[in-house]
Design an enzyme around this catalytic site. Sequence first.
Site: not given
Length: 593
Positions: A187-188, A218, A287
Site C-alpha cells: 500500500g502507501d 495494500g 485491514r
Amino acid sequence: MTSLTRHQDLPVILHNDKRGLLTVEDDRLDVLQLSRDGRPPKRLVSTPIRNFLLAKLTASSTTKAGSGQGQNQRLDLHTLVGKGDTLKLTKLHVLVEPINIPEAEEWCGNIMGLAYRGIKRNKKVLLLVNPVGGKGKGRSIVHDSVLPILQSAECQIDLRETTHRLHAEEITKSIELDYDVIATASGDGLVYEVLNGLASRSDAKKALKIPIAPIPTGSANAVCTNLFGVKDTFNIPLAALNIIKGQTIPIDLCSVLLLPSQTRRFCFLSTALGLMVDLDIGTEHLRWMGDSRFVYGFLRGIVSNKSIKVKIQLKVVEDDKISMARKARDRVKQRIARDDKVWGGGTDPLVNGVNGLNIKTSTTRDDGLRTPLPLSDGQVIDSTDGGDEGQGGEDGEYVPDHGPIPEAKPLEPDSTWVTIDSWGAVSKSTLKRSSIGSLRGRSANGLVRSGAGDGHQVVAKKGDWIDGEGVLYFYAGMMPWVARDLMQWPVSISGDGLIDVVVQSIVPRMMMANAITGAEKGEAYWLECQHYYKVSALVVENLDKEGQPIFTIDGESFPWDTFHVEVHPRIANLLSLNGDFYVSDFLRKHDEK
C-alpha cells in the site's frame, strides 16, 4: 529508420500454418489471418502500441544441410490485450519466411521504436514486496501477474521482500543508485518508507531522482488512485505497464519536524489530526475490509463528533475556493489542449485508439528533459533538473546539486500567518459571514473589518475560520485523493510547492453523514464548514497531549507535542502513464461548483 507512423505490414505464418499479416497503423498492432478464398481477413489480435512490450526475432536462421535454403525464423510478440480490469499478458509466436527476414528485422526495430518513444527499454527495477500487506496476497500477485509482464518486456528485476516495519527504508538508505525505477508492491506505507530512505541519504537529491512506481497490493493505495483513477486503482497489469512505460512526474515532499524530539520525517501524501487519525489507525484491525474500512471509520468518528484541541498556524498563499478551483481547472484545460487527449484509468486508457504517445510530447523535450508544466496564476516551475538547485562549475557550467536535503529547523510564524485556535474565546454571535473574497484586507488574526468610522463591525469572509469553532479534524495533503472514496483535496496540483490544508469544524452529525455521498467526487470542498487553504508552511501545537496523543504522517502514527511542516518542491518522482495525475470529473467542470 523507416518512419514510425507509416502503415507497415509484415507477412507471417501463423501457428496453424495459415498465412497471416502483422500490420501497424494508427498506433495499433493488428494480427490478421488471411483467407485464401477472397474473404476479408480475420482479426486475431488488436492492441494499442502503448500496450506492446516486445518484438524479437530468434537467433539468425540456419540452413538445412544440403538444401541451400534458409529456415523459417520465429518472431516473438509480447503485449497486453484487453481493457480495464480484463487486461492480460499475451505472447504470440509466428514464423517469418527467409525471404521476409530482412523486412522483419526492420519491422521489429520500427515497432519497438514506436512502442518505447522516449522511454528506456530493459529497465533495471528494484521491486520491493510486502508479502503480508493488505489482504496478504502481495507475494502471489507479484509472482503471478507482475513478474511475467516485467519479464516479457525484458526488464532486469531485483526482487526483495520486506520482513519488518521500515525494512524498505533501510534498503533504500544503502542501495546503489543504478536502478531506473523502484517499484513497491504494497500500500502507501511502502512508498512512504522508500521516500524516507532516499531522502535521508547524504546524496538524497540524486537518490530521489529515481522514480517510484506503486503496485496496489495494500489496503490503502492512494497513490494508485491518483495515478490511475478510482476505477483502476487495483488494476495490476496497468500498474506493471506503468513500471515499464511510465513517464517521470516530479512531486513535492514535506519535512515534518517533531518538537521537542527534533525528529524529522518526510511526507508525500498527508498529515492528519482528529477524526482522520481515528478512521485510519483506529481501523488497523479491519485491514481485511480493504479501503472500505475507512468509510466505516469515518461513520464511527462522526457519531462521536469529538473536537480536537489545537493551535494551527498557516503560512497561507490562497484561501479563495472559487479562485483555487478555477486555476486548477484552467490547468486541466491547458493540458487537454496541449495533448489533445487525457488518459486515465477510469476511461480505459489503453483502448479506443487514444494510447499512442507523440514522439515530441509537450512534457518531453528533444533532449529528453521535461518541459515546464503550468501551475496556478500562470506560474511555471521548471522540472528539467528534477527540482535540484544547481551550482556553478568550472567555466560557468551547470553542476547539479546531488547532496543532502538541508537540515530542518523550527519555523518562526509571524503576524502574516493565519492562526486557528480551537480554544479561541471569540463568540460566534459577534460575527457574521460575508461574501467570498481573497486574503486581501485580512488582518493578522484572520478577520476583516467592514464599514468605516466608529462602530466597525468585525466580519469574517465566507468560509473563514471563526475562533471558538470546534475542530473535528485537520488534514494536510499533497495529492487529490486520499482513498478511492475520498477526494479530500480536489484542487491539489502536483509539484506546485504548496500543501492543501483542510480544517473541518464541528457541525451537526447529519451534515457530515450527508457529506459522504459526494466525498469521492470532491463535493465536500464546497462545504462552508470545511475551511480550505493552500499553504507553504505550517505549525501545529497540541493543546491536549493526554486526550490526543498521536497524529499521522502518510498513515504512520507518531506521538506529538508540536510539529513544523515545510515543502521541498518537486524533489521526488513518480511514474505515470500519461505524465500527470488522473484528471477527476471535479476538474473537468467549467462552472464554479
